[in-house]
Design an enzyme around this catalytic site. Structure first.
Site, PDB file in Angstrom:
ATOM      1  N   HIS A 157      35.393  29.479  29.830  1.00  0.00           N
ATOM      2  CA  HIS A 157      35.361  30.798  30.463  1.00  0.00           C
ATOM      3  C   HIS A 157      36.608  31.570  30.054  1.00  0.00           C
ATOM      4  O   HIS A 157      37.729  31.090  30.190  1.00  0.00           O
ATOM      5  CB  HIS A 157      35.303  30.636  31.989  1.00  0.00           C
ATOM      6  CG  HIS A 157      35.422  31.910  32.751  1.00  0.00           C
ATOM      7  ND1 HIS A 157      36.292  32.054  33.812  1.00  0.00           N
ATOM      8  CD2 HIS A 157      34.791  33.104  32.611  1.00  0.00           C
ATOM      9  CE1 HIS A 157      36.173  33.286  34.295  1.00  0.00           C
ATOM     10  NE2 HIS A 157      35.276  33.928  33.587  1.00  0.00           N
ATOM     11  N   HIS A 201      41.546  40.951  29.828  1.00  0.00           N
ATOM     12  CA  HIS A 201      40.898  40.511  31.065  1.00  0.00           C
ATOM     13  C   HIS A 201      40.963  41.626  32.094  1.00  0.00           C
ATOM     14  O   HIS A 201      42.029  41.917  32.627  1.00  0.00           O
ATOM     15  CB  HIS A 201      41.556  39.250  31.607  1.00  0.00           C
ATOM     16  CG  HIS A 201      40.757  38.573  32.669  1.00  0.00           C
ATOM     17  ND1 HIS A 201      41.113  37.368  33.215  1.00  0.00           N
ATOM     18  CD2 HIS A 201      39.593  38.928  33.289  1.00  0.00           C
ATOM     19  CE1 HIS A 201      40.215  37.017  34.127  1.00  0.00           C
ATOM     20  NE2 HIS A 201      39.291  37.950  34.184  1.00  0.00           N
TER      21      HIS A 201
END
Length: 461
Positions: A157, A201
Site C-alpha cells: 500500500h 500522499h
C-alpha cells in the site's frame, strides 16, 4: 518558512500519536480517550465514474493466449529443459538461466482452516508425460501454470512513500527491496504538478517522493533483471486527470516494454493468462488506473474496476469485513467473476496542515500483518475465502516487513496459494530493528520534535 516548520512539527506530533493505542483529546472540563474508528478517504472522491459493465470492449492487437496450447513446445527443449528467454531494451540484453518449466498439472483443492478452498492449480493441458518444473514463477514453480487471477499476490500500500518519521509514509523499505522480498503489487497515489506526474500522499506539501517516471524506471530495471516475475501496478488517479498524462512516464521509464494488454474490458477470471504465458510473451506488468482509464485509446492502461473490486479502503475496523466498497452497486455474480483486492492496512485518521489523512496504526502492525490471530492477514484471507469461495487476488498491506515475524504477510499468501514460504527470505534490513519493529518509535519522534521546536522558536524570536 514558519509555515513549513509548523507543518514539520505537526507531522511529527501526529506521527507519534498515530503510534499510540488511543488518542487523548483535550478541551472543556475534562479529557477523554477515543478509540481509532474514523475514516478519511485516501483516493479521489469527486468527479469519479465507473465503466459500464453491460457492454464488453474487444481490444485489438492483444495476445491470443488461447493459441498457446502446449507450453512444453515453447519453454522446454527435447531433453525436457527450458529454452532461454531474452528481454531486449536498447542495447541491453538479459537472459534467464536454462531450466525446466512447468507445462501442466492436475487441479487440486485444499482447505483453509477447514472451511474453504485455497487457490487451485491450473488444469492439465496434456495427458502425455510432462517435464518437471524447476523455474520459480513469482517465487514458486507451482505458480507457473496458474492463472494470474488465481493467485494471491501481496501488495504494498502506497509503495513509494518511504520516509521515516513522516506521517504520510506507509512503507519502510524501498521499491526494489519490496520486489526482492516478494511484493507483487505496487499501489500508490499520483498527482499532477506543473505538467509532471509526482508521487505524493494526499498532498505534495505533505509528502512528495519524486516523479512517477523515476519510480517506474526502477521498477522496469528490476523487471529486466527478473525475467520470471509478473507484477501488478495500481495507480491512484487522485486528481482525476486525463489518462494520456500517464503514457509518457510509462514509456520513458521503459516499463512499456513489459505492459500487458488484455483481450477484453472487463476481464472475467478465466480470461486471464497463466504466469508462464505472460512470461513467454514478456507482458509481465499489469498496469491499472483506478479512475478515468480509457482502454480504447490506451489498451494497456487497464481500468481497475473493470478487472477487480475492493474491500473498504484504508480500513479502521480490525474485523476487516470482506464486503465490497468499490465499485458500488455491482451484482454478486459479477463480483464472483472478477479479481478482488482485500485492503488489509489498519488505519487511524488524523489531521495535519488542514488535511485529513489516514496513517498506519503502528502499535498493532505485528498483529495486523500476522499469519494468525484476530485482525491478522491470515484471518482476513480466511474470511474472504469463506465469503467468496476463493482467497483475495491481492492482499494490500502497510509496512509489509513487520508482523509476528518478519514477512509474515507472505506466509498468509503462501498458505492461500498452497505453496511453501521460506521465512528466512524476508526482509530487507534498512530501517528495522532485530525484532522487526520500526526504528521511528515514539521516543525517536519526541527527540526529533524537540529539535524542531528549538529551531521553530529560534526562528520566531
Amino acid at each position: 518558512m514558519h509555515t513549513t516548520i509548523a507543518l514539520v512539527i505537526s507531522t511529527l506530533v501526529l506521527s507519534a500519536y498515530a503510534q499510540s493505542d488511543s488518542i487523548t483529546l483535550s478541551g472543556g472540563a475534562s479529557e477523554t480517550t477515543q478509540s481509532p474508528t474514523a475514516t478519511g478517504a485516501d483516493y479521489a472522491t469527486s468527479g469519479t465514474t465507473y465503466a459500464d459493465e453491460s457492454s464488453v470492449l474487444t481490444i485489438t492487437g492483444s495476445t491470443d493466449y488461447a493459441t498457446i496450447s502446449d507450453l512444453s513446445s515453447i519453454f522446454a527443449t527435447s531433453n525436457g529443459t527450458a529454452t532461454s528467454i531474452s528481454s531486449h531494451r536498447g542495447n541491453e540484453t538479459t537472459s534467464s538461466p536454462t531450466q525446466t518449466l512447468l507445462v501442466g498439472s492436475a487441479r487440486t483443492t485444499t482447505s483453509l482452516n477447514g472451511t474453504a478452498a485455497t487457490n487451485g492449480t491450473a488444469s492439465s493441458t496434456s495427458t502425455s508425460a510432462q517435464p518437471t518444473n524447476t523455474v520459480p514463477c513469482n517465487g514458486h514453480p507451482a505458480l507457473c501454470n496458474r492463472k494470474f487471477s488465481n493467485i494471491t499476490h501481496v501488495g504494498a500500500h502506497n509503495s513509494p512513500f518511504v520516509r521515516p518519521g513522516n506521517i504520510a509514509a506507509n512503507q519502510e523499505l524501498d521499491v526494489e527491496t519490496q520486489l526482492n522480498d516478494g511484493i507483487r503489487m505496487l499501489q500508490f497515489q499520483a498527482h499532477l504538478q506543473n505538467d509532471t506526474i509526482y508521487l505524493c500522499h494526499t498532498s505534495c506539501d505533505l509528502l512528495n517522493v519524486g516523479t512517477l517516471e523515476d519510480y517506474l524506471t526502477t521498477v522496469a530495471r528490476w523487471l529486466r533483471g527478473h525475467p520470471y516475475d509478473v507484477i501488478a501496478i495500481l495507480i491512484g488517479n487522485y486528481d482525476v486527470i486525463n489518462p494520456m498524462n500517464f503514457t509518457a512516464p510509462v514509456t520513458n521509464s521503459g516499463l512499456i516494454d513489459f505492459v500487458y494488454t488484455p483481450p477484453t474490458q472487463p476481464m472475467p477470471l478465466e480470461s486471464w493468462p497463466t504466469l508462464a504465458e505472460m512470461i513467454f510473451r514478456n507482458t509481465r506488468a499489469v498496469v491499472m488506473l483506478d479512475y478515468e482509464a480509457n482502454q480504447t485509446a490506451i489498451p494497456w492502461l487497464l481500468d481497475e474496476f473493470s478487472q477487480m473490486w475492493e474491500t473498504p479502503f484504508s480500513p479502521t475496523d480490525r474485523d476487516f469485513p470482506c464486503t465490497p466498497q468499490r465499485p458500488p452497486d455491482q451484482e454478486r455474480p459479477v463480483r464472483q467473476n472478477r479479481m478482488f483486492m482485500a485492503n488489509h492496512n489498519l488505519n487511524l485518521e488524523v489531521a495535519a496542515a488542514g488535511l485529513s489523512i489516514d496513517v498506519p496504526f503502528f502499535t498493532l502492525l505485528n498483529e495486523t500483518n500476522a499469519d494468525q490471530g484476530y485482525g491478522s492477514a491470515a484471518a482476513a484471507v480466511a474470511n474472504c475465502t469463506t465469503m467468496w469461495d476463493r482467497p483475495p487476488t491481492f492482499l494490500l498491506v502497510d509496512y509489509y516487513n513487520i508482523g509476528n515475524f518478519n514477512g509474515s504477510v507472505f506466509q498468509s499468501a503462501a498458505d492461500a496459494n498452497g505453496v511453501p514460504y521460506d521465512r528466512a527470505s524476508c526482509c530487507g534490513t534498512a530501517g528495522t530493528t532485530n525484532d522487526g519493529n520500526p526504528l521511528h518509535t515514539i521516543a525517536d519522534l519526541r527527540w526529533y520534535l524537540a529539535i524542531f521546536m528549538v529551531v521553530y522558536w529560534t526562528s520566531t524570536s
